[in-house]
Design a protein around this motif. Structure first.
Motif, short mmCIF file in Angstrom:
data_model
loop_
_atom_site.label_atom_id
_atom_site.label_comp_id
_atom_site.label_asym_id
_atom_site.label_seq_id
_atom_site.Cartn_x
_atom_site.Cartn_y
_atom_site.Cartn_z
N ASN A 36 0.83 -1.18 0.04
CA ASN A 36 0.02 -0.11 0.12
C ASN A 36 0.88 1.24 -0.02
OD1 ASN A 36 -2.47 -1.15 -0.16
ND2 ASN A 36 -2.42 -1.57 2.37
N ARG A 37 0.37 2.37 -0.47
CA ARG A 37 0.84 3.66 -0.44
C ARG A 37 1.41 4.01 0.78
NH1 ARG A 37 1.09 8.55 -2.97
NH2 ARG A 37 0.72 10.34 -1.71
N GLY A 38 2.77 4.45 0.87
CA GLY A 38 3.66 4.66 2.22
C GLY A 38 3.54 3.59 3.10
N GLU A 39 3.52 2.49 2.64
CA GLU A 39 3.92 1.34 3.49
C GLU A 39 5.20 0.58 3.29
OE1 GLU A 39 1.68 -3.12 4.46
OE2 GLU A 39 1.65 -2.32 2.52
N ALA A 178 6.44 5.58 -6.99
CA ALA A 178 5.37 4.93 -6.26
C ALA A 178 5.67 3.87 -5.29
CB ALA A 178 4.31 4.33 -7.09
N VAL A 179 6.88 2.93 -5.79
CA VAL A 179 7.50 1.73 -5.12
C VAL A 179 9.06 1.92 -5.13
CG1 VAL A 179 7.65 -0.78 -4.99
CG2 VAL A 179 5.54 0.41 -5.46
N ILE A 180 9.77 1.74 -3.94
CA ILE A 180 11.11 1.43 -4.05
C ILE A 180 11.34 0.18 -3.61
CG2 ILE A 180 13.40 2.34 -2.89
CD1 ILE A 180 12.13 5.06 -2.94
N ILE A 181 12.01 -0.70 -4.37
CA ILE A 181 12.55 -2.05 -3.88
C ILE A 181 14.08 -1.80 -3.41
CG2 ILE A 181 13.11 -4.44 -4.62
CD1 ILE A 181 10.78 -4.08 -6.67
N ALA A 182 14.19 -2.19 -2.03
CA ALA A 182 15.59 -1.91 -1.30
C ALA A 182 16.24 -3.19 -0.96
CB ALA A 182 15.42 -0.84 -0.62
N ASP A 183 17.16 -3.75 -1.64
CA ASP A 183 17.72 -5.05 -1.55
C ASP A 183 19.18 -4.83 -0.76
OD1 ASP A 183 18.64 -7.82 -1.61
OD2 ASP A 183 18.67 -7.85 -3.90
N GLU A 184 18.78 -5.20 0.69
CA GLU A 184 19.87 -4.86 1.49
C GLU A 184 20.44 -3.52 1.53
OE1 GLU A 184 20.53 -7.02 3.58
OE2 GLU A 184 19.97 -8.97 3.00
N TYR A 208 6.22 11.40 0.99
CA TYR A 208 5.64 11.45 -0.57
C TYR A 208 4.74 10.16 -0.95
CZ TYR A 208 9.56 14.76 -0.97
OH TYR A 208 10.20 15.99 -0.78
N GLY A 209 4.59 9.26 0.18
CA GLY A 209 3.80 8.26 0.08
C GLY A 209 4.41 7.14 -0.86
N SER A 210 5.75 7.04 -0.99
CA SER A 210 6.36 6.14 -1.62
C SER A 210 6.35 4.92 -0.70
CB SER A 210 7.78 6.10 -1.96
OG SER A 210 8.05 7.40 -2.81
N ALA A 211 5.78 3.48 -1.47
CA ALA A 211 5.96 2.29 -0.65
C ALA A 211 7.14 1.57 -0.93
CB ALA A 211 4.71 1.47 -1.32
N ILE A 212 7.75 0.96 -0.06
CA ILE A 212 9.08 0.43 0.01
C ILE A 212 8.91 -1.25 0.40
CG2 ILE A 212 11.29 0.44 1.11
CD1 ILE A 212 10.87 3.15 1.91
N ALA A 223 12.48 -4.92 11.85
CA ALA A 223 11.84 -4.60 13.13
C ALA A 223 11.38 -2.92 13.31
CB ALA A 223 12.54 -4.95 14.17
N GLU A 224 12.65 -2.27 12.60
CA GLU A 224 12.44 -0.66 12.70
C GLU A 224 11.84 -0.17 11.88
OE1 GLU A 224 15.47 3.17 13.05
OE2 GLU A 224 16.28 1.04 13.47
N MET A 225 11.83 -0.72 10.78
CA MET A 225 11.10 -0.09 9.63
C MET A 225 9.88 -0.40 8.90
SD MET A 225 13.07 2.57 7.97
CE MET A 225 12.83 2.44 6.33
#
Length: 275
Positions: A36-39, A178-184, A208-212, A223-225
């Protein structure tokens, strides 16, 4: 950002197979999740369980000659699976961004950081070089890189792995996809810069509502993010839960093993002597 959340990424019935000399081998199967947006959705599991394959299939970066991707990948209602490479290039960087695990492989060695950063911005906008440069400088400040004007003139080999990682994060987030895929995303960073990068990613998602989609071996980062967590084992999802529920009350035996495998410092009380 409003309180209303809208679905930006839907993955349904995802299955990835690779051709081998002995026939087709399944890398991941029966993958379902949504973002979801911002998640922030955390994706965890041991090495080789299919986390990176899942992310690469979403981005359509797997070799189409040797791999087959089945299922649906909807980004803001648009089907990505099977999209032509030309169309997919327009989506990557603007609507969905990727922070690679190995920053050394993310840049072309014969072009400066500035050339690659600015061209990425200009390929997705109508901005001139001056406007794109100003945005690049601002984005690099956000990820705690000092003297970004000088860094833009550098070549990739002149920067450390940690600095390249932060440049890559700046590129990924600067157009507020809209989406950021963060691999490590924090693998190559020291503790202080890890904190700054996570803070910046959290700022991007909140402002900005980017989902990650956050892929990490570091359960402390998850746990933090993360708001929700998906646990993968041997190419399948074995558990999905709210982050608090997963850490406090894991249901699957594999999840329990992952949590129990976290580094814990045991203090030998008999060896402690206070003067």
């Amino acid at each position: 950002m409003g309180t209303e959340q809208s679905n930006v990424l839907q993955v349904r019935d995802l299955q990835v197979q690779v051709k081998t000399k002995n026939g087709a081998a399944t890398l991941v199967e029966d993958i379902h999740f949504e973002l979801n947006r911002g998640e922030v959705l955390g994706l965890v599991g041991e090495s080789g369980c299919g986390k990176t394959v899942t992310s690469m299939s979403i981005l359509q970066l797997l070799n189409r000659k040797t791999t087959t991707i089945e299922g649906s990948i909807l980004l803001q209602g648009r089907e990505l699976n099977g999209l032509r490479e030309k169309d997919m290039r327009e989506v990557r960087g603007k609507d969905i961004a990727f922070i690679m695990q190995n920053p050394m492989n993310a840049f072309t060695p014969v072009f400066t950081i500035g050339h690659q950063f600015i061209e990425t911005i200009r390929s997705h906008t109508k901005w001139n070089k001056k406007q794109a440069t100003e945005l690049a400088v601002e984005a690099m400040h956000h990820v705690n890189l000092s003297d970004p004007v000088k860094l833009l003139r550098c070549y990739p080999f002149q920067l450390s792995g940690g600095m390249l990682q932060r440049v890559m994060i700046a590129i990924a987030s600067c157009l507020h996809p809209a989406v950021i895929i963060a691999d490590e995303p924090t693998t190559a960073l020291d503790v202080n810069n890890q904190k700054n990068v996570l803070y910046h990613l959290d700022k991007v998602r909140s402002e900005y509502g980017s989902a990650i989609l956050l892929i990490s071996h570091d359960l402390g980062v998850i746990a933090e993010m993360a708001d929700h967590v998906v646990v993968m084992e041997k190419g399948r999802i074995v558990e999905k839960a709210d982050v608090f529920q997963l850490f406090d009350h894991p249901q699957h035996e594999y999840t329990k093993k992952l949590l129990n495998a976290r580094s814990i410092m045991h203090l030998d009380e008999t060896a402690v002597h206070l003067a």
